[in-house]
Structure formats: C-alpha cells, structure tokens
Design a protein around this motif. Structure first.
Motif, PDB file in Angstrom:
ATOM      1  N   ASN A 212       1.047 -12.887   0.568  1.00 42.27           N
ATOM      2  CA  ASN A 212       1.019 -11.867  -0.477  1.00 42.27           C
ATOM      3  C   ASN A 212       2.057 -10.774  -0.240  1.00 42.27           C
ATOM      4  OD1 ASN A 212      -0.924 -13.320  -1.714  1.00 42.27           O
ATOM      5  ND2 ASN A 212      -2.571 -11.840  -1.504  1.00 42.27           N
ATOM      6  N   ILE A 213       2.358 -10.491   1.011  1.00 42.01           N
ATOM      7  CA  ILE A 213       3.456  -9.567   1.310  1.00 42.01           C
ATOM      8  C   ILE A 213       4.774 -10.157   0.811  1.00 42.01           C
ATOM      9  CG2 ILE A 213       4.816  -8.543   3.177  1.00 42.01           C
ATOM     10  CD1 ILE A 213       2.155  -8.270   4.745  1.00 42.01           C
ATOM     11  N   HIS A 214       4.945 -11.452   0.991  1.00 48.35           N
ATOM     12  CA  HIS A 214       6.157 -12.135   0.518  1.00 48.35           C
ATOM     13  C   HIS A 214       6.289 -12.033  -0.998  1.00 48.35           C
ATOM     14  CE1 HIS A 214       8.188 -16.198  -0.476  1.00 48.35           C
ATOM     15  NE2 HIS A 214       9.124 -15.277  -0.319  1.00 48.35           N
ATOM     16  N   GLU A 215       5.204 -12.286  -1.726  1.00 49.64           N
ATOM     17  CA  GLU A 215       5.245 -12.205  -3.196  1.00 49.64           C
ATOM     18  C   GLU A 215       5.565 -10.780  -3.650  1.00 49.64           C
ATOM     19  OE1 GLU A 215       1.979 -13.909  -5.351  1.00 49.64           O
ATOM     20  OE2 GLU A 215       1.835 -15.617  -4.000  1.00 49.64           O
ATOM     21  N   THR A 216       4.939  -9.810  -3.007  1.00 46.55           N
ATOM     22  CA  THR A 216       5.184  -8.406  -3.370  1.00 46.55           C
ATOM     23  C   THR A 216       6.605  -8.012  -3.026  1.00 46.55           C
ATOM     24  OG1 THR A 216       2.845  -7.940  -2.932  1.00 46.55           O
ATOM     25  CG2 THR A 216       4.327  -6.050  -3.081  1.00 46.55           C
ATOM     26  N   ARG A 217       7.105  -8.502  -1.902  1.00 48.03           N
ATOM     27  CA  ARG A 217       8.484  -8.220  -1.509  1.00 48.03           C
ATOM     28  C   ARG A 217       9.460  -8.699  -2.576  1.00 48.03           C
ATOM     29  NH1 ARG A 217      13.033 -10.405  -0.202  1.00 48.03           N
ATOM     30  NH2 ARG A 217      14.333  -9.615   1.516  1.00 48.03           N
ATOM     31  N   VAL A 219       9.015  -9.036  -5.798  1.00 50.29           N
ATOM     32  CA  VAL A 219       8.969  -8.136  -6.952  1.00 50.29           C
ATOM     33  C   VAL A 219       9.812  -6.896  -6.670  1.00 50.29           C
ATOM     34  CG1 VAL A 219       7.484  -6.643  -8.351  1.00 50.29           C
ATOM     35  CG2 VAL A 219       6.728  -8.945  -7.765  1.00 50.29           C
ATOM     36  N   CYS A 220       9.650  -6.330  -5.468  1.00 54.71           N
ATOM     37  CA  CYS A 220      10.394  -5.118  -5.110  1.00 54.71           C
ATOM     38  C   CYS A 220      11.892  -5.406  -4.997  1.00 54.71           C
ATOM     39  CB  CYS A 220       9.872  -4.561  -3.787  1.00 54.71           C
ATOM     40  SG  CYS A 220       8.157  -3.997  -3.825  1.00 54.71           S
ATOM     41  N   ALA A 221      12.240  -6.483  -4.329  1.00 55.53           N
ATOM     42  CA  ALA A 221      13.649  -6.783  -4.085  1.00 55.53           C
ATOM     43  C   ALA A 221      14.395  -7.136  -5.359  1.00 55.53           C
ATOM     44  CB  ALA A 221      13.766  -7.922  -3.079  1.00 55.53           C
ATOM     45  N   LEU A 226       6.503  -3.355 -10.832  1.00 58.41           N
ATOM     46  CA  LEU A 226       5.424  -3.455  -9.847  1.00 58.41           C
ATOM     47  C   LEU A 226       4.082  -3.069 -10.454  1.00 58.41           C
ATOM     48  CD1 LEU A 226       4.936  -4.143  -6.830  1.00 58.41           C
ATOM     49  CD2 LEU A 226       5.143  -1.705  -6.355  1.00 58.41           C
ATOM     50  N   LEU A 227       4.081  -2.134 -11.402  1.00 56.20           N
ATOM     51  CA  LEU A 227       2.841  -1.710 -12.038  1.00 56.20           C
ATOM     52  C   LEU A 227       2.154  -2.918 -12.682  1.00 56.20           C
ATOM     53  CD1 LEU A 227       3.984   1.599 -13.773  1.00 56.20           C
ATOM     54  CD2 LEU A 227       3.127   1.269 -11.451  1.00 56.20           C
ATOM     55  N   LYS A 228       0.871  -3.067 -12.420  1.00 55.58           N
ATOM     56  CA  LYS A 228       0.028  -4.170 -12.914  1.00 55.58           C
ATOM     57  C   LYS A 228       0.332  -5.511 -12.250  1.00 55.58           C
ATOM     58  CE  LYS A 228      -1.238  -2.268 -17.421  1.00 55.58           C
ATOM     59  NZ  LYS A 228      -1.342  -2.534 -18.872  1.00 55.58           N
ATOM     60  N   PHE A 229       1.197  -5.530 -11.254  1.00 55.80           N
ATOM     61  CA  PHE A 229       1.486  -6.791 -10.572  1.00 55.80           C
ATOM     62  C   PHE A 229       0.299  -7.222  -9.724  1.00 55.80           C
ATOM     63  CE2 PHE A 229       2.748  -8.885  -6.594  1.00 55.80           C
ATOM     64  CZ  PHE A 229       3.235 -10.076  -7.112  1.00 55.80           C
ATOM     65  N   GLU A 230       0.026  -8.521  -9.742  1.00 54.21           N
ATOM     66  CA  GLU A 230      -0.979  -9.117  -8.869  1.00 54.21           C
ATOM     67  C   GLU A 230      -0.430 -10.398  -8.263  1.00 54.21           C
ATOM     68  OE1 GLU A 230      -4.635  -9.751 -10.977  1.00 54.21           O
ATOM     69  OE2 GLU A 230      -5.318  -7.690 -10.616  1.00 54.21           O
ATOM     70  N   CYS A 231      -0.752 -10.622  -6.985  1.00 50.18           N
ATOM     71  CA  CYS A 231      -0.368 -11.865  -6.333  1.00 50.18           C
ATOM     72  C   CYS A 231      -1.156 -13.026  -6.924  1.00 50.18           C
ATOM     73  CB  CYS A 231      -0.619 -11.767  -4.829  1.00 50.18           C
ATOM     74  SG  CYS A 231       0.329 -10.461  -4.007  1.00 50.18           S
TER      75      CYS A 231
END
Length: 319
Positions: A212-217, A219-221, A226-231
């Motif tokens: 989940n850190i990878h998926e969030t990364r 989105v950021c990169a 990011l708002l409303k994002f879910e893994c």
C-alpha cells in the motif's frame, strides 16, 4: 461527445453554478496553465452541495488552495516514503547478501528465492537482468564499473537501481526465513515510534504495508489526485499499531486510505523521520484550514482517512 470550451466559457460555467470568482483575469490565467479538468473536475466537488452547484460563499481561490494543498501534501508524503524505501533497500540487500555470501550474481539464480512462487521469481529475475543490460554499456554508473572491474555486481550495488515496485517484488520473492529477518530488523523502527511494543512484525503484515505504501507512492510521484485515494487492498490488521488509532480489524472498516498508509510508515522510519513527516503534514493542514471559508477542513481530512481535527493534535517531539 465532449466539446471544446474557451476559457471565457469555462469561467461563465463556474459563475453560473454559483462559484465566486473575485479576480477573473487571474482565474483565466490559472485555468489556461493548469488545466480546467485537473483543477475543477478534481477539486471543485468538495465545494458543491449537490451536483454542479457550489455551496454558498465558495470561491475559485479556495479551489486553487485545495489543489495546491494536495500537491504539497503529496510532496511531503513522498519524501517520507523515499526515506522508508531507502531503509528497506539497505536491509533487504544486507539480508540477501548474508544468505548468499559467495556466489556471483546470486539474485539471478532461481534457487535463491522462495520455491513456492516460481512464476513471480522468473519475472523478477528477468527484470533484474534488464537493469544490468541497460546499464552495462555506459561507463557513468556503478553497474558498468563492477561488471568491468570485478565481473560481478553485488546486491548492494544493483539495489540502488530498483524502483519501489521492484523492491517490493524482490522482498516478496525472498525465502521466508530471509523475509522474517527483514521484518525483525524493522522492529527497531516500530520500537522507536511505539515505545510499548514488545511483539513480532509478521511478514504478511510487512508485505501488505509495503504494497500500500507502493501504491500511494505512485499517486504522489505521478502527481495524481491524492484526495479520496484508496489502495486496492486493505492493510493486514496489526493490533500494536492500528489499535492506537482505534482502527478496527472489522472487514466493514477498510484499512486502505491514505491515513492507514501514513501511520504504517512508523514501521519503516526512525522516530525523527516520522516526527518530521507528521509535523510537516500537520502544518500543511493548518495552513489550508486558514484558507478555507465555505467548507470545513475536516471534509478534506476525511477524504484522506484522517480523523477530524487531526491538525489540532500536539506535534510529535523532534530530536
């Protein structure tokens, strides 16, 4: 069919829907240089009380501030994730080298991985081989130097060329006893951030956090919203961490939002690194709170999975 709208038409649409635009010329320049779709379709929904109509007092400047907040929030979070990635690369390379101390290119040998995931292992080996081949002909990198000077590229060299996805797959493919050592090494980080912790860090929990850190990364990169994002998947429940934030193990309470990923970074960051991350994000929320007038900042926190008034919690101590 989608039809082209001029900037003037875009402004008229927003005004017709009840949005206050105090400086139309500045708004026009902003839409021209930042893309109407990204700004309005991505962020204006937070300021609407029903479809295509803005709440009383909503302004274009508030939408612009929210877009900028999302961008800054991602940059801060990405920096924290990069620190976690650095630690995981170092630990994984060390534990792999420890388990395979005498062979050349041991990460290209199928027998050095978990025998229960052969298909995934071969895909990883193919990816690692491509990293070597794409760098072996250019003399401005450490892979070239090691191939031509030592006829070997040790894991602690090639690991720096892993992106987060490759790192994640590398850890997942390792034999379980090596993964357990990596998880055990992460306990020092957990102890830093959760002083009362005295348990284990199961590898299924570790791998779900990394996923989940990878998926969030990503989105950021990639500068996606990011708002409303879910893994895609829930983080595996980890009582020593999740219970602190009253996050339940109940399947009806998902653990896939940004907040759940954010707190999981405590398992891969030092106390100081996590404190800096926490306190910097908190400042960004406080700043946004001063810029919002038509809606509550809690609406934005909720879209990230953060508790109401999270920004009012005392900052963490920084050494």
């Amino acid at each position: 069919m989608c039809t082209f709208k001029t900037i003037n038409e875009q402004i008229d649409i927003l005004k017709h829907r009840g949005l206050n635009i105090h400086n139309e010329e500045r708004a026009k320049r902003y839409l021209l240089t930042n893309n109407y779709y990204n700004i309005i379709n991505g962020y204006s929904k937070f300021f609407q009380d029903h479809e295509d109509h803005f709440v009383d007092g909503a302004t274009f400047d508030e939408i612009r501030e929210l877009y900028w907040f999302d961008k800054e929030f991602k940059q801060v979070l990405l920096n924290g994730i990069l620190n976690a990635e650095h630690h995981l690369k170092s630990i994984a390379a060390y534990r792999f080298a420890e388990a395979n101390p005498r062979s050349k290119y041991p990460y290209l040998q199928i027998e050095n991985y978990d025998s229960n995931s052969l298909n995934r292992n071969w895909k990883l080996i193919s990816r690692l081989s491509k990293i070597l081949s794409s760098n072996c002909n250019y003399d401005n990198n450490t892979i070239y130097h090691n191939i031509h000077s030592h006829n070997d590229v040790p894991i602690w060299v090639i690991v720096d060329y892993f992106d987060f996805g490759t790192l994640r797959d590398f850890i997942r493919c390792l034999p379980r006893n090596v993964q357990n050592k990596i998880a055990l090494d992460c306990i020092d980080f957990i102890n830093d951030n959760t002083p009362n912790f005295n348990g284990t860090f199961p590898i299924d929990v570790m791998n779900s956090f990394i996923k989940n850190i990878h998926e969030t990364r990503n989105v950021c990169a990639h500068n996606n919203r990011l708002l409303k994002f879910e893994c895609r998947s829930d983080s595996v429940y980890f009582e020593p961490l999740h219970s602190v934030y009253t996050i339940s193990s109940n399947r009806n309470n998902p653990r896939k939002d940004v907040f759940t990923t954010f707190i999981s970074l405590q398992c891969f960051l030092s106390e100081t690194e996590y404190s800096v991350l926490n306190n910097t994000l908190r400042k960004r929320v406080k700043h946004l709170n001063h810029r919002l007038h038509s809606i509550s900042v809690n609406n934005i926190l909720s879209s990230l999975g953060f508790p109401d008034n999270w920004h009012e919690i005392d900052p963490l101590p920084q050494s």
